[in-house]
Design a protein around this motif. Structure first.
Motif, PDB file in Angstrom:
ATOM      1  N   VAL A   1     -27.551  32.079   3.814  1.00 27.58           N
ATOM      2  CA  VAL A   1     -27.180  33.307   3.116  1.00 27.58           C
ATOM      3  C   VAL A   1     -28.306  34.319   3.276  1.00 27.58           C
ATOM      4  O   VAL A   1     -29.431  34.071   2.884  1.00 27.58           O
ATOM      5  CB  VAL A   1     -26.948  32.983   1.624  1.00 27.58           C
ATOM      6  CG1 VAL A   1     -26.997  34.246   0.798  1.00 27.58           C
ATOM      7  CG2 VAL A   1     -25.618  32.273   1.443  1.00 27.58           C
ATOM      8  N   LYS A   2     -27.986  35.436   3.893  1.00 27.01           N
ATOM      9  CA  LYS A   2     -29.029  36.449   4.128  1.00 27.01           C
ATOM     10  C   LYS A   2     -28.762  37.685   3.279  1.00 27.01           C
ATOM     11  O   LYS A   2     -27.660  38.231   3.280  1.00 27.01           O
ATOM     12  CB  LYS A   2     -29.027  36.869   5.605  1.00 27.01           C
ATOM     13  CG  LYS A   2     -29.490  35.765   6.538  1.00 27.01           C
ATOM     14  CD  LYS A   2     -30.959  35.940   6.902  1.00 27.01           C
ATOM     15  CE  LYS A   2     -31.417  34.883   7.889  1.00 27.01           C
ATOM     16  NZ  LYS A   2     -32.358  33.917   7.333  1.00 27.01           N
ATOM     17  N   GLU A   3     -29.786  38.149   2.602  1.00 25.92           N
ATOM     18  CA  GLU A   3     -29.666  39.380   1.844  1.00 25.92           C
ATOM     19  C   GLU A   3     -30.087  40.559   2.712  1.00 25.92           C
ATOM     20  O   GLU A   3     -30.951  40.415   3.570  1.00 25.92           O
ATOM     21  CB  GLU A   3     -30.565  39.332   0.614  1.00 25.92           C
ATOM     22  CG  GLU A   3     -29.988  38.508  -0.517  1.00 25.92           C
ATOM     23  CD  GLU A   3     -30.702  38.819  -1.824  1.00 25.92           C
ATOM     24  OE1 GLU A   3     -30.008  39.167  -2.793  1.00 25.92           O
ATOM     25  OE2 GLU A   3     -31.940  38.708  -1.876  1.00 25.92           O
ATOM     26  N   TYR A   4     -29.478  41.704   2.507  1.00 24.51           N
ATOM     27  CA  TYR A   4     -29.899  42.903   3.227  1.00 24.51           C
ATOM     28  C   TYR A   4     -29.719  44.126   2.342  1.00 24.51           C
ATOM     29  O   TYR A   4     -28.965  44.096   1.368  1.00 24.51           O
ATOM     30  CB  TYR A   4     -29.140  43.047   4.550  1.00 24.51           C
ATOM     31  CG  TYR A   4     -27.638  43.107   4.425  1.00 24.51           C
ATOM     32  CD1 TYR A   4     -26.882  41.944   4.278  1.00 24.51           C
ATOM     33  CD2 TYR A   4     -26.959  44.328   4.447  1.00 24.51           C
ATOM     34  CE1 TYR A   4     -25.503  42.002   4.158  1.00 24.51           C
ATOM     35  CE2 TYR A   4     -25.575  44.392   4.339  1.00 24.51           C
ATOM     36  CZ  TYR A   4     -24.856  43.216   4.198  1.00 24.51           C
ATOM     37  OH  TYR A   4     -23.490  43.276   4.077  1.00 24.51           O
ATOM     38  N   VAL A   5     -30.429  45.185   2.691  1.00 28.50           N
ATOM     39  CA  VAL A   5     -30.416  46.391   1.863  1.00 28.50           C
ATOM     40  C   VAL A   5     -29.486  47.427   2.468  1.00 28.50           C
ATOM     41  O   VAL A   5     -29.492  47.632   3.672  1.00 28.50           O
ATOM     42  CB  VAL A   5     -31.847  46.970   1.756  1.00 28.50           C
ATOM     43  CG1 VAL A   5     -31.873  48.138   0.787  1.00 28.50           C
ATOM     44  CG2 VAL A   5     -32.822  45.893   1.329  1.00 28.50           C
ATOM     45  N   VAL A   6     -28.643  48.044   1.631  1.00 23.66           N
ATOM     46  CA  VAL A   6     -27.831  49.167   2.100  1.00 23.66           C
ATOM     47  C   VAL A   6     -28.242  50.399   1.311  1.00 23.66           C
ATOM     48  O   VAL A   6     -28.705  50.294   0.178  1.00 23.66           O
ATOM     49  CB  VAL A   6     -26.314  48.907   1.921  1.00 23.66           C
ATOM     50  CG1 VAL A   6     -25.851  47.761   2.802  1.00 23.66           C
ATOM     51  CG2 VAL A   6     -25.989  48.617   0.464  1.00 23.66           C
ATOM     52  N   GLU A   7     -28.034  51.564   1.933  1.00 18.29           N
ATOM     53  CA  GLU A   7     -28.582  52.764   1.327  1.00 18.29           C
ATOM     54  C   GLU A   7     -27.905  53.142   0.017  1.00 18.29           C
ATOM     55  O   GLU A   7     -28.519  53.722  -0.868  1.00 18.29           O
ATOM     56  CB  GLU A   7     -28.510  53.945   2.324  1.00 18.29           C
ATOM     57  CG  GLU A   7     -29.227  55.175   1.804  1.00 18.29           C
ATOM     58  CD  GLU A   7     -29.588  56.162   2.898  1.00 18.29           C
ATOM     59  OE1 GLU A   7     -29.148  55.963   4.044  1.00 18.29           O
ATOM     60  OE2 GLU A   7     -30.310  57.123   2.600  1.00 18.29           O
ATOM     61  N   HIS A   8     -26.620  52.801  -0.125  1.00 22.04           N
ATOM     62  CA  HIS A   8     -25.892  53.279  -1.305  1.00 22.04           C
ATOM     63  C   HIS A   8     -25.985  52.352  -2.509  1.00 22.04           C
ATOM     64  O   HIS A   8     -25.227  52.492  -3.462  1.00 22.04           O
ATOM     65  CB  HIS A   8     -24.422  53.541  -0.953  1.00 22.04           C
ATOM     66  CG  HIS A   8     -23.663  52.307  -0.494  1.00 22.04           C
ATOM     67  ND1 HIS A   8     -23.564  51.931   0.813  1.00 22.04           N
ATOM     68  CD2 HIS A   8     -22.984  51.386  -1.195  1.00 22.04           C
ATOM     69  CE1 HIS A   8     -22.841  50.822   0.900  1.00 22.04           C
ATOM     70  NE2 HIS A   8     -22.483  50.476  -0.308  1.00 22.04           N
ATOM     71  N   SER A   9     -26.896  51.387  -2.468  1.00 18.37           N
ATOM     72  CA  SER A   9     -26.939  50.436  -3.580  1.00 18.37           C
ATOM     73  C   SER A   9     -28.357  49.964  -3.859  1.00 18.37           C
ATOM     74  O   SER A   9     -29.106  49.624  -2.946  1.00 18.37           O
ATOM     75  CB  SER A   9     -26.051  49.237  -3.217  1.00 18.37           C
ATOM     76  OG  SER A   9     -26.359  48.127  -4.013  1.00 18.37           O
ATOM     77  N   SER A  10     -28.725  49.952  -5.126  1.00 21.73           N
ATOM     78  CA  SER A  10     -30.033  49.405  -5.475  1.00 21.73           C
ATOM     79  C   SER A  10     -29.938  47.894  -5.679  1.00 21.73           C
ATOM     80  O   SER A  10     -30.928  47.231  -5.934  1.00 21.73           O
ATOM     81  CB  SER A  10     -30.606  50.098  -6.709  1.00 21.73           C
ATOM     82  OG  SER A  10     -29.714  50.016  -7.787  1.00 21.73           O
ATOM     83  N   ALA A  11     -28.718  47.329  -5.601  1.00 28.48           N
ATOM     84  CA  ALA A  11     -28.566  45.875  -5.547  1.00 28.48           C
ATOM     85  C   ALA A  11     -28.366  45.515  -4.072  1.00 28.48           C
ATOM     86  O   ALA A  11     -27.616  46.176  -3.360  1.00 28.48           O
ATOM     87  CB  ALA A  11     -27.353  45.433  -6.350  1.00 28.48           C
ATOM     88  N   LYS A  12     -29.039  44.470  -3.623  1.00 24.33           N
ATOM     89  CA  LYS A  12     -28.883  44.073  -2.224  1.00 24.33           C
ATOM     90  C   LYS A  12     -27.490  43.520  -1.962  1.00 24.33           C
ATOM     91  O   LYS A  12     -26.805  43.086  -2.886  1.00 24.33           O
ATOM     92  CB  LYS A  12     -29.918  42.996  -1.893  1.00 24.33           C
ATOM     93  CG  LYS A  12     -31.341  43.511  -1.864  1.00 24.33           C
ATOM     94  CD  LYS A  12     -32.279  42.373  -1.523  1.00 24.33           C
ATOM     95  CE  LYS A  12     -33.718  42.742  -1.811  1.00 24.33           C
ATOM     96  NZ  LYS A  12     -34.613  41.595  -1.647  1.00 24.33           N
ATOM     97  N   HIS A  13     -27.078  43.529  -0.720  1.00 26.78           N
ATOM     98  CA  HIS A  13     -25.852  42.846  -0.308  1.00 26.78           C
ATOM     99  C   HIS A  13     -26.252  41.525   0.333  1.00 26.78           C
ATOM    100  O   HIS A  13     -27.427  41.285   0.608  1.00 26.78           O
ATOM    101  CB  HIS A  13     -25.090  43.694   0.713  1.00 26.78           C
ATOM    102  CG  HIS A  13     -24.322  44.830   0.089  1.00 26.78           C
ATOM    103  ND1 HIS A  13     -23.153  45.318   0.613  1.00 26.78           N
ATOM    104  CD2 HIS A  13     -24.568  45.561  -1.016  1.00 26.78           C
ATOM    105  CE1 HIS A  13     -22.711  46.313  -0.146  1.00 26.78           C
ATOM    106  NE2 HIS A  13     -23.553  46.481  -1.138  1.00 26.78           N
ATOM    107  N   ALA A  14     -25.250  40.663   0.595  1.00 21.50           N
ATOM    108  CA  ALA A  14     -25.558  39.387   1.246  1.00 21.50           C
ATOM    109  C   ALA A  14     -24.419  38.995   2.169  1.00 21.50           C
ATOM    110  O   ALA A  14     -23.270  39.375   1.954  1.00 21.50           O
ATOM    111  CB  ALA A  14     -25.772  38.305   0.188  1.00 21.50           C
ATOM    112  N   ARG A  15     -24.754  38.243   3.225  1.00 20.74           N
ATOM    113  CA  ARG A  15     -23.714  37.677   4.080  1.00 20.74           C
ATOM    114  C   ARG A  15     -24.110  36.251   4.444  1.00 20.74           C
ATOM    115  O   ARG A  15     -25.291  35.906   4.463  1.00 20.74           O
ATOM    116  CB  ARG A  15     -23.522  38.515   5.342  1.00 20.74           C
ATOM    117  CG  ARG A  15     -24.742  38.590   6.249  1.00 20.74           C
ATOM    118  CD  ARG A  15     -24.382  39.091   7.628  1.00 20.74           C
ATOM    119  NE  ARG A  15     -24.784  40.418   8.010  1.00 20.74           N
ATOM    120  CZ  ARG A  15     -26.005  40.945   8.085  1.00 20.74           C
ATOM    121  NH1 ARG A  15     -26.942  40.348   7.776  1.00 20.74           N
ATOM    122  NH2 ARG A  15     -26.297  42.116   8.466  1.00 20.74           N
ATOM    123  N   SER A  16     -23.087  35.453   4.720  1.00 22.44           N
ATOM    124  CA  SER A  16     -23.368  34.092   5.182  1.00 22.44           C
ATOM    125  C   SER A  16     -23.355  34.118   6.706  1.00 22.44           C
ATOM    126  O   SER A  16     -23.111  35.157   7.311  1.00 22.44           O
ATOM    127  CB  SER A  16     -22.300  33.124   4.673  1.00 22.44           C
ATOM    128  OG  SER A  16     -21.129  33.249   5.466  1.00 22.44           O
TER     129      SER A  16
END
Ligand code: SF4
Ligand code: SF4
Ligand code: SF4
Lengths: 254, 430
Positions: free
Chosen positions: B245-260
């Protein structure tokens, strides 16, 4: 009060876990009675624009981003009475632990270099209590607040009395609760210099006082020095070991 | 349908605080779609650095007032993994009991205070008190009971005190446990009423196949412990969770996203029921049957039903834990001591899904670094994928209806404290 309109009360939330607001919402039994005497016009920041008219503002959370400074100033302008709700708001709370580091380092460590440099949403400034920015009329301490204290505060305020905020050390509560002192058991405790009003609940449930309600006003450290010395500790040593809630007010302003 | 549509919903619901939905459709094509998380970030990883190991559970609980027991438990399990601490059966039972209390509290807030009023066509629990008084009172009563479980074990339902590295530092009285048990036994009636109501309600028939990740445990339906698994059959090494599970940062959110490694995945009640249905208790299995939910279920709107089924399970399980505690005869125990140091991982199933804590603790018991992956962040990508698939299916409807559908979809995920957002409607009725 009869002929007057009910006071309009608003709740606002800044950087925090929202536990203090939840504590208010868990007054299930008392809420219906409370609602007879006040009109809650805002329980979320989201509604600021829609109902900007309120008398009493309860503010939860620390100030930790530039946009929050603007918002809290706006709240202060509108409200006749501003109450800091909980440690985050009244002393900066645990959030101030991040102030031990440079903000650039903090951002990069959690979000990476690129985001830290470019993304506005993760902007951050050292966390601080709201009275660093605006004047505060009353403080409800604790992480989280005590339900009992909240209710008696609100009652006093509504009756036009000056709310009485506890200013004795946690040790007084602790003796009343009939606890065996943590020092007797060979542990350390912040109770002698911390503000009570919580029934020393952390000692009752098996730990020590972590100092979440901040120090008593003018902590008379001398009068407690004796206790501490008896156990081979200086007040300073105790405070630094348990500086969880004390980062912001340790000499420096954020 | 080649229409233009522009939706911006401010503060749709609590997603770790504050979130907006932005959808821009031009000539029937989605140009922009995002769930903005505008909440001010808190940097817990940095707050923890340099602190003592036995402060971690205290600090990390304060990530969230609603799921403090989950964060406390994940912290304790990471500390105990890193420092090779073995906890007694009694302590484990007490922790799991508190965990059930939190699961119930969180799910019940969401179901009774948010979902049911929506379905009944009213704004909050207050008008529900008038239109469906029994249901509303049941909700208040179940919530009180759930809080009482946490208070009995932990001293406080927000930021419980007694759960501590090496065990539990407070022992509840048998009489208090017995009282809880009686009240829990009586609470199934309320859950059944809610089930009937929910099963009769019409939920959008929308489905999007996806991966479900949750814990799985050998002996029981996984809440407090277990190994991470995927509905795609992958086995995930707990220590290698951050590789899967990898977390990554997107510009429109101060919570990180994640993908498997496979892309989008979902965590939470629906993922757990899908992955672990065989381990549900008998009453929960009956509820599953009565709910009409067919597994595997890929309809995110059914997450609320999954939460309710889990309420049955948590109640059954809590009663079982109390029985075992009473049999043991609860008594104060010394804490188990640390026997090592290093890297430790603690994963639990918080009400909203898989929660991962990882700490590096040095020889002096000081925390050098930490990683924390929270459920809502893991679901953000799944929510956006769902919206992208859902909006075209309703494009021919009036804008207000689309907006409501979109909002309901996001809420079905129960992103952080959406429930309390709803209770706040109390304020506007007077
Ligand atoms: S003072 Fe504590 S309980 Fe209250 S909002 Fe802040 S972190 Fe949460
Ligand atoms: S030092 Fe701590 S444990 Fe001892 S009496 Fe004071 S508050 Fe209680
Ligand atoms: S005992 Fe200390 S840490 Fe605990 S609630 Fe009271 S003041 Fe806060």
């Amino acid at each position: 009060m009869e002929s007057q309109e009910k006071p309009r009360v608003a709740f606002f939330s800044f950087t925090c876990c929202e536990g203090c607001q939840l504590m208010v919402l868990s007054c299930e039994k008392e809420l219906p009675e409370i609602l007879k005497h006040i009109k809650i016009v805002n329980f979320r920041e989201a509604m600021t624009e829609k109902s900007d008219d309120y008398d009493i503002a309860f503010v939860e959370g620390s100030i930790s981003r530039r946009d929050e400074i603007r918002k809290i100033k706006k709240i202060r302008k509108q409200a006749k009475v501003v109450v800091a709700l909980g440690a985050c708001s009244s002393t900066g709370g645990l959030n101030c632990l991040k102030n031990r580091y440079q903000m650039e380092e903090v951002k990069e460590a959690v979000y990476g270099k690129k985001a830290a440099a470019h993304y506005k949403l993760i902007d951050t400034i050292p966390a601080r209590p709201i009275d660093d920015v605006v004047e505060v009329d009353y403080y409800l301490h604790g992480c989280p607040i005590s339900k009992k204290e909240f209710l008696s505060f609100l009652t006093a305020l509504l009756m036009g009395k000056n709310p009485d905020i506890v200013n004795h050390p946690v040790c007084v509560d602790c003796k009343m609760a009939g606890n065996i002192c943590v020092f007797e058991k060979g542990g350390h405790c912040l109770g002698p210099v911390s503000r009570g009003g919580c029934d020393a609940i952390c000692v009752t449930y098996g730990t020590w006082c972590w100092g979440c309600r901040g120090p008593v006003d003018n902590p008379n450290i001398d009068s407690h020095r004796e206790t501490l010395e008896r156990y081979g500790l200086t007040a300073e040593a105790v405070i630094s070991r348990f500086a969880l809630y004390g980062q912001c007010r340790q000499g420096k302003k954020c | 349908m080649k229409r233009d549509l522009n939706i911006k919903i401010h503060e749709i619901t609590r997603v770790e605080g504050h979130g907006n939905i932005v959808i821009d459709v031009k000539k029937g094509e989605i140009k922009e779609l995002k769930l903005e998380i505008i909440e001010s970030p808190r940097f817990f990883e940095m707050m923890l650095r340099g602190r003592r190991y036995d402060e971690a559970q205290h600090i990390m609980a304060r990530i969230c007032g609603i799921c403090a027991v989950s964060h406390t438990s994940a912290a304790l399990r990471a500390i105990e993994d890193a420092m090779d601490i073995k906890v007694s059966r009694q302590a484990t039972l007490l922790r799991k009991l508190a965990f059930d209390g939190e699961m119930l509290q969180s799910h019940i807030l969401h179901i009774f205070f948010l979902v049911l009023p929506d379905l009944a066509g009213v704004g909050s629990i207050v008008p529900l008190l008038a239109s469906h008084p029994e249901m509303a009172k049941t909700g208040l009563e179940l919530k009180r009971l759930a809080n009482e479980i946490c208070e009995t074990v932990g001293g406080r339902h927000i930021h419980p005190i007694s759960l501590f590295p090496g065990g539990v530092v407070f022992t509840p009285k048998p009489a208090d446990l017995k009282k809880l048990k009686r009240e829990l036994e009586a609470s199934f009636t309320g859950l059944e009423a809610a089930l009937e109501f929910l099963a009769d309600s019409e939920l959008p028939d929308f489905s999007l196949e996806r991966e479900f990740i949750s814990l799985k445990s050998k002996g029981e339906y996984a809440f407090y412990s277990g190994e991470p698994v995927s509905s795609l059959g992958k086995e995930i090494d707990p220590k290698g969770f951050t590789e899967e599970v990898k977390e990554y940062v997107v510009e429109h959110s101060s919570a990180k996203h994640a993908r498997s490694s496979k892309g989008t995945y979902m965590v939470g009640a629906l993922a757990r029921v899908n992955n672990n249905r065989r381990q549900l208790g008998p009453k929960a299995k009956d509820a599953l049957k009565a709910s009409g939910m067919k597994l595997p279920c890929y309809n995110p709107f059914m997450n609320n039903m999954a939460q309710l089924i889990e309420c049955f399970h948590a109640t059954e399980e809590a009663i079982g834990f109390i029985d075992e505690l009473l049999e043991l005869g609860p008594k104060p125990e010394p804490l188990a001591r640390p026997r090592g140091h290093g890297r430790g991982v603690g994963i639990v199933e918080a009400p909203r899904g898989t929660l991962y804590h990882e700490y590096e603790i040095n020889r002096d018991g000081i925390i050098e670094s930490s990683v924390c992956i929270i459920p809502t962040a893991q679901n953000l990508r799944s929510i956006e994928d769902d919206l992208r698939a859902f909006v075209p299916t309703v494009l021919d409807r009036p804008k207000a209806e689309i907006a409501k559908g979109v909002e309901t979809l996001v809420r079905a995920y129960d992103p952080c404290i959406s429930c309390s957002a709803h209770i706040m409607d109390v304020s506007f009725l007077d």
